[in-house]
Design a protein around this motif. Structure first.
Motif, PDB file in Angstrom:
ATOM      1  N   LEU A  53       0.886  -1.065   0.000  1.00  0.00           N
ATOM      2  CA  LEU A  53       0.078   0.038  -0.001  1.00  0.00           C
ATOM      3  C   LEU A  53       0.771   1.387  -0.126  1.00  0.00           C
ATOM      4  N   THR A  54       0.567   2.301  -0.467  1.00  0.00           N
ATOM      5  CA  THR A  54       0.925   3.498  -0.712  1.00  0.00           C
ATOM      6  C   THR A  54       0.798   4.207   0.610  1.00  0.00           C
ATOM      7  N   SER A  55      -0.435   4.247   0.850  1.00  0.00           N
ATOM      8  CA  SER A  55      -1.096   4.338   2.335  1.00  0.00           C
ATOM      9  C   SER A  55      -2.310   3.991   2.395  1.00  0.00           C
ATOM     10  N   GLY A  56      -3.027   4.158   3.733  1.00  0.00           N
ATOM     11  CA  GLY A  56      -4.180   3.356   3.979  1.00  0.00           C
ATOM     12  C   GLY A  56      -4.060   2.294   4.852  1.00  0.00           C
ATOM     13  N   ARG A  57      -5.184   1.470   5.258  1.00  0.00           N
ATOM     14  CA  ARG A  57      -5.259   0.438   6.272  1.00  0.00           C
ATOM     15  C   ARG A  57      -6.139  -0.383   5.961  1.00  0.00           C
ATOM     16  N   ILE A  58      -5.665  -2.160   6.018  1.00  0.00           N
ATOM     17  CA  ILE A  58      -6.699  -2.849   5.892  1.00  0.00           C
ATOM     18  C   ILE A  58      -6.668  -3.968   6.992  1.00  0.00           C
ATOM     19  N   SER A  59      -8.035  -4.214   7.700  1.00  0.00           N
ATOM     20  CA  SER A  59      -8.075  -4.901   8.781  1.00  0.00           C
ATOM     21  C   SER A  59      -9.033  -6.096   8.577  1.00  0.00           C
ATOM     22  N   LEU A  60      -8.889  -7.035   9.332  1.00  0.00           N
ATOM     23  CA  LEU A  60      -9.907  -8.145   9.304  1.00  0.00           C
ATOM     24  C   LEU A  60     -10.222  -8.164  11.046  1.00  0.00           C
ATOM     25  N   ASN A  61     -11.234  -7.901  11.219  1.00  0.00           N
ATOM     26  CA  ASN A  61     -11.845  -8.193  12.514  1.00  0.00           C
ATOM     27  C   ASN A  61     -10.944  -7.436  13.616  1.00  0.00           C
ATOM     28  N   SER A  66      -2.317  -4.929   6.691  1.00  0.00           N
ATOM     29  CA  SER A  66      -1.682  -4.171   5.713  1.00  0.00           C
ATOM     30  C   SER A  66      -0.113  -4.132   6.110  1.00  0.00           C
ATOM     31  N   THR A  67       0.375  -4.475   7.173  1.00  0.00           N
ATOM     32  CA  THR A  67       1.888  -4.774   7.684  1.00  0.00           C
ATOM     33  C   THR A  67       2.278  -6.267   7.551  1.00  0.00           C
ATOM     34  N   LEU A  68       1.404  -7.113   7.459  1.00  0.00           N
ATOM     35  CA  LEU A  68       1.592  -8.474   7.367  1.00  0.00           C
ATOM     36  C   LEU A  68       2.274  -8.978   5.950  1.00  0.00           C
ATOM     37  N   PRO A  69       3.206 -10.003   6.129  1.00  0.00           N
ATOM     38  CA  PRO A  69       3.817 -10.747   4.893  1.00  0.00           C
ATOM     39  C   PRO A  69       2.498 -11.470   4.220  1.00  0.00           C
ATOM     40  N   ALA A  70       2.829 -11.510   2.851  1.00  0.00           N
ATOM     41  CA  ALA A  70       1.623 -12.138   2.070  1.00  0.00           C
ATOM     42  C   ALA A  70       1.121 -13.724   2.947  1.00  0.00           C
ATOM     43  N   HIS A  71       2.112 -14.534   3.269  1.00  0.00           N
ATOM     44  CA  HIS A  71       1.720 -15.670   3.722  1.00  0.00           C
ATOM     45  C   HIS A  71       1.000 -15.557   5.137  1.00  0.00           C
ATOM     46  N   ARG A  72       1.131 -14.627   5.733  1.00  0.00           N
ATOM     47  CA  ARG A  72       0.470 -14.450   7.044  1.00  0.00           C
ATOM     48  C   ARG A  72      -1.043 -14.204   6.798  1.00  0.00           C
ATOM     49  N   VAL A  73      -1.267 -13.535   5.432  1.00  0.00           N
ATOM     50  CA  VAL A  73      -2.631 -13.112   5.434  1.00  0.00           C
ATOM     51  C   VAL A  73      -3.426 -14.179   5.270  1.00  0.00           C
ATOM     52  N   SER A  74      -2.976 -15.298   4.528  1.00  0.00           N
ATOM     53  CA  SER A  74      -3.888 -16.479   4.491  1.00  0.00           C
ATOM     54  C   SER A  74      -3.951 -17.380   5.589  1.00  0.00           C
ATOM     55  N   VAL A  75      -2.781 -17.252   6.593  1.00  0.00           N
ATOM     56  CA  VAL A  75      -2.885 -17.735   7.975  1.00  0.00           C
ATOM     57  C   VAL A  75      -4.095 -16.843   8.850  1.00  0.00           C
ATOM     58  N   ALA A  76      -4.340 -15.534   8.486  1.00  0.00           N
ATOM     59  CA  ALA A  76      -5.151 -14.626   9.211  1.00  0.00           C
ATOM     60  C   ALA A  76      -6.489 -15.073   8.845  1.00  0.00           C
ATOM     61  N   GLY A  77      -6.775 -15.615   7.516  1.00  0.00           N
ATOM     62  CA  GLY A  77      -8.077 -16.275   7.379  1.00  0.00           C
ATOM     63  C   GLY A  77      -8.440 -15.787   6.268  1.00  0.00           C
ATOM     64  N   ILE A  78      -7.624 -15.154   5.293  1.00  0.00           N
ATOM     65  CA  ILE A  78      -8.256 -14.641   3.949  1.00  0.00           C
ATOM     66  C   ILE A  78      -7.725 -15.636   2.869  1.00  0.00           C
ATOM     67  N   SER A  79      -8.704 -16.238   1.956  1.00  0.00           N
ATOM     68  CA  SER A  79      -8.156 -17.197   1.066  1.00  0.00           C
ATOM     69  C   SER A  79      -8.701 -16.498  -0.310  1.00  0.00           C
ATOM     70  N   ASN A 103      -1.613 -25.352   6.758  1.00  0.00           N
ATOM     71  CA  ASN A 103      -0.604 -25.525   7.944  1.00  0.00           C
ATOM     72  C   ASN A 103      -0.948 -26.661   8.861  1.00  0.00           C
ATOM     73  N   LYS A 104      -0.053 -27.093   9.797  1.00  0.00           N
ATOM     74  CA  LYS A 104      -0.199 -28.409  10.350  1.00  0.00           C
ATOM     75  C   LYS A 104      -1.812 -28.831  11.072  1.00  0.00           C
ATOM     76  N   THR A 105      -2.266 -27.380  11.511  1.00  0.00           N
ATOM     77  CA  THR A 105      -3.702 -27.736  12.003  1.00  0.00           C
ATOM     78  C   THR A 105      -4.595 -28.084  10.898  1.00  0.00           C
ATOM     79  N   VAL A 106      -4.395 -27.476   9.690  1.00  0.00           N
ATOM     80  CA  VAL A 106      -5.470 -27.872   8.582  1.00  0.00           C
ATOM     81  C   VAL A 106      -5.208 -29.190   8.262  1.00  0.00           C
ATOM     82  N   SER A 151      -8.427 -24.429   3.747  1.00  0.00           N
ATOM     83  CA  SER A 151      -7.712 -23.720   5.088  1.00  0.00           C
ATOM     84  C   SER A 151      -8.914 -23.138   6.214  1.00  0.00           C
ATOM     85  N   PHE A 152     -10.077 -23.563   5.903  1.00  0.00           N
ATOM     86  CA  PHE A 152     -11.033 -23.064   6.714  1.00  0.00           C
ATOM     87  C   PHE A 152     -11.025 -21.364   6.704  1.00  0.00           C
ATOM     88  N   PRO A 153     -11.126 -20.809   5.649  1.00  0.00           N
ATOM     89  CA  PRO A 153     -10.909 -19.281   5.596  1.00  0.00           C
ATOM     90  C   PRO A 153     -12.296 -18.573   6.451  1.00  0.00           C
TER      91      PRO A 153
END
Ligand code: ATP
Length: 235
Positions: A53-61, A66-79, A103-106, A151-153
């Motif tokens: 992002l150049t600027s702005g904010r994205i959040s889930l619950n 917006s500060t997570l690396p891409a692979h953490r976004v899927s772990v956070a629940g976005i598919s 991941n292992k849980t899935v 991944s139970f997104p």
């Protein structure tokens, strides 16, 4: 709730998204509609952290994405079901589906999850050990939606799932989405260019053009709006 606040983003020096704000309520389907080049894929890439992002904010619950690396976004629940599907043609359907177990849980729940997904997409059952390249376009689309669900997104994002499908198959895919959403209380963001079906299943809609949100509201507001219909659906 997935919240996108005043997002600006693009590709290097090329600015595409211009002050985008969207609120995507949990457990509902939100449609993101707009013509070719409107910026839908770019916004999805920004949500999934595939571009910065150049600027702005994205959040889930309330959790900042917006500060997570891409692979953490899927772990956070976005598919994501990407545009063009991302089918691995030489792997079997089962192998493609298993790739969604991130991941292992899935992976511990793999068998049960597979059974659940094959109930939603029964056409895939007989094809499990066939290479994905041998599937029809509609079956491939179902497989990649199934893979994204492994991944139970909390949030499923689909980028143009109806592209290249016959109207009948589009309807089948959309019926599956409604079924999954009812069963799993899933939050869905559905980006589409050809959007009459999306208006049928969405509880709210955002229209996008030239990197900006131009209109938003309940689908009923737009179904008889001739300006919108001719601009976005050629009606
Ligand atoms: P489509 O339905 O065609 O995918 P879209 O609404 O998803 O359209 P985007 O793919 O986000 O639109 O494209 C928005 C703008 O960004 C377009 O002008 C496009 O040319 C530009 N664009 C897309 N990808 C890149 C890239 N990798 N580098 C530079 N510009 C890009």
């Amino acid at each position: 709730m997935l919240s996108i606040e005043s997002v600006y983003a693009g590709y290097g020096e090329v600015k595409i998204l211009n002050n985008i704000s969207l609120t995507i309520p949990s457990g509902q389907t939100t449609a993101l509609l707009g013509p070719n080049g409107a910026g839908k894929t770019t916004l999805i890439r920004a949500i999934c952290r595939m571009i910065p992002l150049t600027s702005g904010r994205i959040s889930l619950n309330g959790v900042e994405l917006s500060t997570l690396p891409a692979h953490r976004v899927s772990v956070a629940g976005i598919s994501l079901v990407p545009e063009g599907r991302g089918v691995l043609y030489t792997l079997t359907v089962l192998e493609n589906l298993e790739l969604g177990a991130i991941n292992k849980t899935v992976r511990r729940q793999l068998k049960n999850r597979l059974e659940c997904i094959l109930e939603v997409f029964p056409d895939l059952k007989a094809k499990l050990h066939h290479v994905a390249g041998s599937l029809s376009g509609g079956q491939q689309q179902m497989m990649v939606i199934g893979r994204a669900l492994m991944s139970f997104p909390k949030v499923l994002i689909l980028d143009e799932p109806s592209l290249g499908l016959s109207p009948l198959l589009v309807q089948t895919v959309y019926e599956s989405l409604v079924k999954i959403q009812n069963e799993e209380k899933l939050t869905i963001l559905l980006a589409e260019q050809n959007a009459m079906n999306a208006l049928e299943i969405a509880s709210q809609v955002y229209f996008m053009d030239h990197g900006e949100i131009t209109r938003s509201g309940e689908p009923a507001l737009f179904k008889n709006d001739s300006t919108i219909l001719s601009a976005y659906f050629g009606a």
